[in-house]
Design a protein around this motif. Structure first.
Motif, short mmCIF file in Angstrom:
data_model
loop_
_atom_site.label_atom_id
_atom_site.label_comp_id
_atom_site.label_asym_id
_atom_site.label_seq_id
_atom_site.Cartn_x
_atom_site.Cartn_y
_atom_site.Cartn_z
N ALA A 1 0.84 -1.21 0.00
CA ALA A 1 0.00 0.00 0.00
C ALA A 1 0.87 1.25 0.00
CB ALA A 1 -0.92 0.00 1.22
N ASN A 2 1.96 1.18 0.74
CA ASN A 2 2.87 2.33 0.79
C ASN A 2 3.45 2.62 -0.58
OD1 ASN A 2 6.03 2.99 1.01
ND2 ASN A 2 4.90 4.16 2.56
N VAL A 3 3.86 1.57 -1.27
CA VAL A 3 4.44 1.77 -2.60
C VAL A 3 3.40 2.33 -3.56
CG1 VAL A 3 5.50 0.63 -4.58
CG2 VAL A 3 6.15 -0.05 -2.26
N ALA A 4 2.16 1.88 -3.39
CA ALA A 4 1.09 2.43 -4.23
C ALA A 4 0.96 3.94 -4.00
CB ALA A 4 -0.23 1.73 -3.91
N ASP B 1 5.62 14.76 -0.51
CA ASP B 1 4.80 13.65 -0.01
C ASP B 1 5.51 12.33 -0.26
OD1 ASP B 1 2.90 15.34 0.84
OD2 ASP B 1 1.47 14.97 -0.78
N ARG B 2 6.23 12.30 -1.36
CA ARG B 2 6.95 11.07 -1.66
C ARG B 2 8.03 10.81 -0.61
NH1 ARG B 2 9.70 9.56 -7.39
NH2 ARG B 2 11.38 10.72 -6.37
N VAL B 3 8.66 11.89 -0.15
CA VAL B 3 9.64 11.73 0.92
C VAL B 3 8.96 11.18 2.17
CG1 VAL B 3 11.26 12.93 2.45
CG2 VAL B 3 11.08 13.60 0.04
N GLU B 4 7.78 11.73 2.44
CA GLU B 4 7.02 11.24 3.59
C GLU B 4 6.70 9.75 3.43
OE1 GLU B 4 6.39 12.58 6.34
OE2 GLU B 4 4.93 11.15 7.16
N CYS B 5 6.41 9.36 2.19
CA CYS B 5 6.17 7.94 1.91
C CYS B 5 7.41 7.11 2.22
CB CYS B 5 5.79 7.73 0.45
SG CYS B 5 4.07 8.10 0.09
N SER B 6 8.55 7.64 1.86
CA SER B 6 9.79 6.91 2.12
C SER B 6 10.00 6.72 3.61
CB SER B 6 10.98 7.69 1.54
OG SER B 6 10.98 7.60 0.14
N ALA C 1 14.63 14.73 -7.57
CA ALA C 1 13.81 13.59 -7.17
C ALA C 1 14.53 12.30 -7.54
CB ALA C 1 12.46 13.65 -7.89
N MET C 2 14.43 11.36 -6.67
CA MET C 2 15.00 10.05 -6.91
C MET C 2 14.27 9.41 -8.10
SD MET C 2 17.00 7.64 -6.25
CE MET C 2 17.77 8.71 -5.02
N ALA C 3 15.04 9.04 -9.09
CA ALA C 3 14.43 8.47 -10.29
C ALA C 3 13.94 7.05 -10.04
CB ALA C 3 15.43 8.49 -11.44
N ARG C 4 12.85 6.69 -10.64
CA ARG C 4 12.33 5.32 -10.61
C ARG C 4 12.20 4.78 -9.19
NH1 ARG C 4 16.76 3.41 -12.50
NH2 ARG C 4 16.11 1.27 -12.05
N LEU C 5 11.73 5.60 -8.29
CA LEU C 5 11.66 5.18 -6.89
C LEU C 5 10.66 4.05 -6.69
CD1 LEU C 5 12.50 5.56 -3.96
CD2 LEU C 5 10.71 7.27 -3.70
N ALA C 6 9.44 4.26 -7.16
CA ALA C 6 8.40 3.25 -6.95
C ALA C 6 8.80 1.92 -7.58
CB ALA C 6 7.07 3.72 -7.53
N GLU C 7 9.39 2.02 -8.75
CA GLU C 7 9.83 0.81 -9.45
C GLU C 7 10.85 0.04 -8.61
OE1 GLU C 7 12.52 -0.20 -13.38
OE2 GLU C 7 11.51 1.77 -13.22
N LYS C 8 11.81 0.78 -8.06
CA LYS C 8 12.82 0.14 -7.22
C LYS C 8 12.19 -0.49 -5.98
CE LYS C 8 16.87 2.75 -7.16
NZ LYS C 8 17.52 4.08 -7.02
N ARG C 9 11.22 0.22 -5.44
CA ARG C 9 10.54 -0.32 -4.26
C ARG C 9 9.84 -1.64 -4.61
NH1 ARG C 9 12.72 2.92 -1.08
NH2 ARG C 9 11.78 4.86 -0.32
#
Lengths: 288, 288
Positions: free
Chosen positions: B166-169, B182-187, B228-236
Motif C-alpha cells: 500500500a505504501n508503494v502504491a 509527499d513522496r519523501v514522507e512515503c519513504s 527527485a530520486m528516479a524510478r523510486l516506486a519501481e525500485k521499491r
DNA sequence: TCCATTGAATGGGTGATCCATTTAATAATT
DNA sequence: AATTATTAAATGGATCACCCATTCAATGGA
C-alpha cells in the motif's frame, strides 16, 4: 471569596509571546499519504515551548557545548515566564542530557557535551514499561554485536587493542582472585571497549544501550547463583587474537559461540531470574 | 532584613526522607577493575530522588502502563516535598515518555505505554550537540538497514507485506501527481514499515532513530533543490518482490544500491545542505 | 605571601494563590 | 421523559515572593 484584589492583573503583559499561544494549524499537505485521522493535539505548555526554543538554538548552532544560558531569574524574565516554569524546562533538558546545572556564583545552566548514555535510559524505560521484551533485547544484542565485531575488525586501532588487552588482564586477575562480580564488571567494560573499536559513535551508542541491560541480568545471575562463565579470559584472548589479525569470520564465530554459552548460563534455573530484580537492583558500576 | 519570623521552622519534619539526604557511599568493590579515580558526585537533589523512586516502582512492576499517580498535591505531601519540586520531577518523566499528564477532574499523571520515538530525540540531541556526526549516522544507517533487511526477509508476515504494498502504491501516486515532498514522507513510512517487519521492536526502534534524521536531510534536499530520486516506486517494487520471496541476497543488494544512489543525490551540491537547516526546519510529519 | 572572612550571585526549594480545563452532578427547559 | 444549560469540584498550569545552601571572587588581616 477572594477578598484581596488581584495584584497581578496590572503588571502582566508578559506571556504574550510564550503562554496561551494559539496552536499552529496542522500544515500536513492536502494529499499527504496515510494521514491517520487527526493526531491528538496536546495543549502547548510553556515549558515545552521553552525546551523547544533552546533545542532550536542548539540545532541552529547558536548554542554549543560549553555555552552558558542566562541566569534563571534573567532568562525567566526574558522569556516572560515565571522562574518555576523555566526551571521545569531546564530540569527536563538536564534529564535529557542537554544541560548541566551548576550552583554557586559563576554557576548556571551549561550546554553539555552529548551524553551517549541517554540511550541506555530509553532502553531501560522501554523494558520497564513492557514495550520491549527481554527476548527482543537479547536477539537485538546478538545481531548488533555481530555487526560490531565486523566493524571492529575493519576499524580497530592499536589503542583499542591495548585497552582490550588490559581489560582481559584484569579479567584474568579477577578470575584468579575469585572476584566474580568484578569479572562481570570487566565484561561490561570489554563490550564498551569493543563498541568503541568500531570507530562509529552511533554504533557504539546502540551497542552500549543493548549491552547495559544485558549485563545487569548477568550481574544478577552471578550474584544470586554464584555461577561463573568457564574459561572466560581464555576465550577473550582467542577473540582478541582474531580481532588483531582482523579475521572477521573467526572473530564472529568466537563471539557467537560465546554468546550462546552465556545465554545457556542465564537460562538455567530461569525461575531465579526476574526482569524486575535485574532492573531495580542497584549495582556497583551501574549508574542509573 | 527578614522581619517576618520564619513561618516554616515549626511545621517541617517533612524532608527527613527525601531532602538533604546523606549520599550513599560508593560501594564499588575494593579491587574493582579500572576504577577511574573517583566519579564526580553530583549533589542529590529532590527531583532526582523522586524520578528514581517512580522509575523504581516501574521496574518493580508496582506501577504499570495505565496506572495513575496520586494528584500532585497529594503526592507532594506524601513525598514531603513542595508541589513545585514534584512537578519538576513529573515534567522530566513526561519528557522521557514515561508519564502523560492530563488536566481536569479525572485527570492526573498516568503511566504511558512506552514511547519508542524517544530514541529519535536522543539521536537528534547527540547530533545537535556535535557528539555524533552526520557521517557516523549515515554509516550506521547503512549497516542497520542491512541488518533490518536480513531480519525482515526472515520474519516478514503478510500484514507487513500488505502495508508495504500500500505504501508503494501511495509512492507511485505521489510521483505521478508530482508531490515530491509527499513522496519523501512515503519513504519515511516505508522504512518504518520495513523496520516493523523485522518483528523485533528493539531493532525497529534503532532503525527508526537512525532513519528519522536521515529523512530530514532528504526532505530538506528535495524541498530546496527539487531533485527527485528516479524510478523510486519501481525500485521499491523490485525490493518488495525480493522481500516477498525472502531472497536475502537480492533484497540486500537492491537496498544497498538504492542507498548509494540516495547518498549520491544528497551529496551533489553539498553546499546547499546544512546540518542546522535539516535539524531545525519544521517539516510536516516530522513531529519533534 | 598566605590564609581567613565576607558578600554577592546562583541554583535548590517552599508555600500560598490564582487560572484554565475537564467532568460529573444538578437544574432548567422543551 | 429527554435534552440541554448550569454549576461545582478536582486537577494540572502558572505565578509570586520568599528563604536556604553553595560557590567563588574580593577583601582584609596575620
Amino acid at each position: 471569596m477572594n477578598t484581596k484584589s488581584s495584584p497581578r492583573s496590572s503588571t502582566r503583559p508578559r506571556l504574550a509571546s510564550l503562554n496561551r499561544r494559539e496552536r499552529a494549524p496542522d500544515h500536513r499537505a492536502a494529499g499527504a499519504p496515510a494521514a491517520p485521522q487527526f493526531r491528538p493535539i496536546h495543549t502547548r505548555r510553556a515549558f515545552e515551548e521553552i525546551c523547544e526554543r533552546i533545542r532550536e538554538q542548539l540545532a541552529l548552532g547558536v548554542l554549543k557545548p560549553g555555552d552558558k544560558l542566562p541566569a534563571e531569574r534573567d532568562l525567566a524574565q526574558q522569556l516572560g515566564v515565571s522562574r518555576n516554569v523555566l526551571r521545569e524546562a531546564l530540569r527536563s533538558l538536564e534529564m535529557a542530557g542537554v544541560l548541566r546545572l551548576q550552583k554557586g556564583v559563576k554557576g548556571g545552566a551549561f550546554i553539555r557535551e552529548g551524553d551517549t548514555s541517554r540511550m541506555n535510559d530509553v532502553m531501560r524505560d522501554m523494558l520497564s514499561l513492557g514495550t520491549i521484551s527481554v527476548r527482543e533485547l537479547s536477539e537485538a544484542r546478538v545481531h548488533v554485536l555481530d555487526l560490531v565485531v565486523r566493524l571492529a575488525c575493519a576499524n580497530v586501532r592499536a589503542a583499542h587493542l591495548d585497552a582490550l588487552e588490559a581489560n582481559v588482564a584484569r579479567t584474568e586477575l579477577a578470575t584468579r582472585e575469585g572476584r566474580l562480580l568484578d569479572r562481570v564488571e570487566c565484561s561490561r567494560e570489554f563490550y564498551k571497549l569493543l563498541a568503541a573499536a568500531t570507530g562509529n559513535k552511533v554504533i557504539a551508542m546502540i551497542m552500549d544501550s543493548v549491552t547495559e541491560i544485558h549485563m545487569r541480568f548477568v550481574y544478577a545471575k552471578v550474584a544470586s547463583s554464584g555461577v561463573a562463565m568457564a574459561r572466560l579470559a581464555e576465550k577473550r584472548r582467542q577473540f582478541l587474537a582474531a580481532l588483531r589479525e582482523r579475521n572477521v569470520s573467526s572473530a564472529t564465530r568466537l563471539m557467537r559461540t560465546h554468546l550462546e554459552s552465556v545465554q545457556r548460563m542465564l537460562e538455567q534455573d530461569p525461575g531465579a531470574m526476574s526482569l524486575h530484580v535485574a532492573l531495580a537492583e542497584v549495582q556497583p558500576g551501574f549508574r542509573r
